[in-house]
Motif scaffolding. Structure first.
Motif, PDB file in Angstrom:
ATOM      1  N   MET A   2       0.856  -1.185   0.000  1.00 19.39           N
ATOM      2  CA  MET A   2       0.000   0.000   0.000  1.00 19.39           C
ATOM      3  C   MET A   2       0.893   1.236   0.000  1.00 19.39           C
ATOM      4  O   MET A   2       1.973   1.203   0.580  1.00 19.39           O
ATOM      5  CB  MET A   2      -0.882  -0.001   1.250  1.00 19.39           C
ATOM      6  N   GLU A   3       0.436   2.324  -0.632  1.00 16.55           N
ATOM      7  CA  GLU A   3       1.212   3.561  -0.644  1.00 16.55           C
ATOM      8  C   GLU A   3       0.281   4.755  -0.476  1.00 16.55           C
ATOM      9  O   GLU A   3      -0.811   4.805  -1.034  1.00 16.55           O
ATOM     10  CB  GLU A   3       1.997   3.694  -1.936  1.00 16.55           C
ATOM     11  N   TYR A   4       0.744   5.716   0.335  1.00 17.33           N
ATOM     12  CA  TYR A   4      -0.015   6.945   0.571  1.00 17.33           C
ATOM     13  C   TYR A   4       0.973   8.032   0.956  1.00 17.33           C
ATOM     14  O   TYR A   4       1.784   7.855   1.872  1.00 17.33           O
ATOM     15  CB  TYR A   4      -1.038   6.714   1.689  1.00 17.33           C
ATOM     16  N   LYS A   5       0.951   9.150   0.233  1.00 19.16           N
ATOM     17  CA  LYS A   5       1.838  10.296   0.482  1.00 19.16           C
ATOM     18  C   LYS A   5       3.306   9.880   0.545  1.00 19.16           C
ATOM     19  O   LYS A   5       4.091  10.432   1.318  1.00 19.16           O
ATOM     20  CB  LYS A   5       1.433  11.022   1.763  1.00 19.16           C
ATOM     21  N   GLY A   6       3.679   8.900  -0.257  1.00 20.94           N
ATOM     22  CA  GLY A   6       5.063   8.438  -0.305  1.00 20.94           C
ATOM     23  C   GLY A   6       5.411   7.391   0.740  1.00 20.94           C
ATOM     24  O   GLY A   6       6.497   6.815   0.708  1.00 20.94           O
ATOM     25  N   TYR A   7       4.515   7.114   1.660  1.00 22.23           N
ATOM     26  CA  TYR A   7       4.747   6.098   2.690  1.00 22.23           C
ATOM     27  C   TYR A   7       4.207   4.760   2.188  1.00 22.23           C
ATOM     28  O   TYR A   7       3.098   4.695   1.660  1.00 22.23           O
ATOM     29  CB  TYR A   7       4.080   6.485   4.013  1.00 22.23           C
ATOM     30  N   GLU A  39     -11.302  -2.026   2.893  1.00 20.64           N
ATOM     31  CA  GLU A  39     -11.588  -0.583   2.914  1.00 20.64           C
ATOM     32  C   GLU A  39     -11.257   0.021   4.274  1.00 20.64           C
ATOM     33  O   GLU A  39     -10.702   1.122   4.356  1.00 20.64           O
ATOM     34  CB  GLU A  39     -13.038  -0.306   2.527  1.00 20.64           C
ATOM     35  N   GLU A  40     -11.578  -0.681   5.346  1.00 21.57           N
ATOM     36  CA  GLU A  40     -11.253  -0.190   6.688  1.00 21.57           C
ATOM     37  C   GLU A  40      -9.739  -0.097   6.864  1.00 21.57           C
ATOM     38  O   GLU A  40      -9.226   0.852   7.455  1.00 21.57           O
ATOM     39  CB  GLU A  40     -11.850  -1.144   7.732  1.00 21.57           C
ATOM     40  N   LEU A  41      -9.020  -1.071   6.324  1.00 18.51           N
ATOM     41  CA  LEU A  41      -7.563  -1.064   6.391  1.00 18.51           C
ATOM     42  C   LEU A  41      -6.985   0.117   5.624  1.00 18.51           C
ATOM     43  O   LEU A  41      -6.100   0.817   6.121  1.00 18.51           O
ATOM     44  CB  LEU A  41      -7.025  -2.377   5.829  1.00 18.51           C
ATOM     45  N   ARG A  42      -7.490   0.355   4.416  1.00 19.15           N
ATOM     46  CA  ARG A  42      -7.016   1.499   3.609  1.00 19.15           C
ATOM     47  C   ARG A  42      -7.237   2.818   4.347  1.00 19.15           C
ATOM     48  O   ARG A  42      -6.361   3.674   4.383  1.00 19.15           O
ATOM     49  CB  ARG A  42      -7.738   1.539   2.264  1.00 19.15           C
ATOM     50  N   GLN A  43      -8.424   2.964   4.919  1.00 16.39           N
ATOM     51  CA  GLN A  43      -8.728   4.198   5.636  1.00 16.39           C
ATOM     52  C   GLN A  43      -7.848   4.341   6.874  1.00 16.39           C
ATOM     53  O   GLN A  43      -7.347   5.429   7.170  1.00 16.39           O
ATOM     54  CB  GLN A  43     -10.211   4.258   6.040  1.00 16.39           C
ATOM     55  N   ALA A  44      -7.629   3.256   7.597  1.00 13.34           N
ATOM     56  CA  ALA A  44      -6.782   3.296   8.794  1.00 13.34           C
ATOM     57  C   ALA A  44      -5.343   3.672   8.425  1.00 13.34           C
ATOM     58  O   ALA A  44      -4.679   4.415   9.156  1.00 13.34           O
ATOM     59  CB  ALA A  44      -6.818   1.944   9.512  1.00 13.34           C
ATOM     60  N   PHE A  45      -4.861   3.167   7.292  1.00 15.19           N
ATOM     61  CA  PHE A  45      -3.523   3.511   6.808  1.00 15.19           C
ATOM     62  C   PHE A  45      -3.433   5.005   6.534  1.00 15.19           C
ATOM     63  O   PHE A  45      -2.532   5.690   7.040  1.00 15.19           O
ATOM     64  CB  PHE A  45      -3.215   2.687   5.552  1.00 15.19           C
ATOM     65  N   ARG A  46      -4.377   5.526   5.780  1.00 16.79           N
ATOM     66  CA  ARG A  46      -4.372   6.967   5.473  1.00 16.79           C
ATOM     67  C   ARG A  46      -4.481   7.797   6.759  1.00 16.79           C
ATOM     68  O   ARG A  46      -3.757   8.785   6.934  1.00 16.79           O
ATOM     69  CB  ARG A  46      -5.503   7.306   4.506  1.00 16.79           C
ATOM     70  N   ASP A  47      -5.362   7.386   7.651  1.00 17.42           N
ATOM     71  CA  ASP A  47      -5.530   8.108   8.915  1.00 17.42           C
ATOM     72  C   ASP A  47      -4.255   8.084   9.748  1.00 17.42           C
ATOM     73  O   ASP A  47      -3.881   9.092  10.354  1.00 17.42           O
ATOM     74  CB  ASP A  47      -6.687   7.521   9.736  1.00 17.42           C
TER      75      ASP A  47
END
Length: 112
Positions: A2-7, A39-47
């Motif tokens: 998974m990737e978000y904001k470079g993380y 979906e819960e995992l994706r949101q938790a990662f972003r959060d």
């Protein structure tokens, strides 16, 4: 992955508890998250990433940036000589030769 904001994060599933656990892997700071659905995992990662960045901002600290791709490698003079010769024989720069061997060894170690 998974990737978000470079993380980037690695995720594992705990069959016993029925929960996905994730951890950001391209920084030295510890950033974790979990969820019971994708979906819960994706949101938790972003959060978690957003919370980490906000926490650093509140404290006036620079957040740990994802790895830059640069690091200092200390070798003995003999190791340096051998690596440079091997790179030259293969027609590659020393950086390219080392990166290729790290890729090969890491993939073998990680089973990929």
């Amino acid at each position: 992955m998974m990737e978000y904001k470079g993380y980037q994060a690695r995720v594992e599933f705990d069959d016993e508890s029925g929960v996905f656990h994730g951890e950001v892997i391209n920084t030295r700071d510890v950033i974790t998250f979990q969820g019971q659905s994708v979906e819960e995992l994706r949101q938790a990662f972003r959060d978690s990433v957003d919370d980490y960045l906000a926490y650093c901002a509140e404290r006036g600290e620079e957040p740990e940036k994802p790895f830059s791709g640069r690091f200092v490698l200390r070798l003995t003079p003999e190791q340096h000589r051998l690596a440079a010769l091997a790179a030259r024989r293969s027609g590659k720069s020393l950086n390219a030769w080392i990166a290729e061997h790290i890729d090969e060894d890491a993939r073998r170690e990680l089973g990929g």
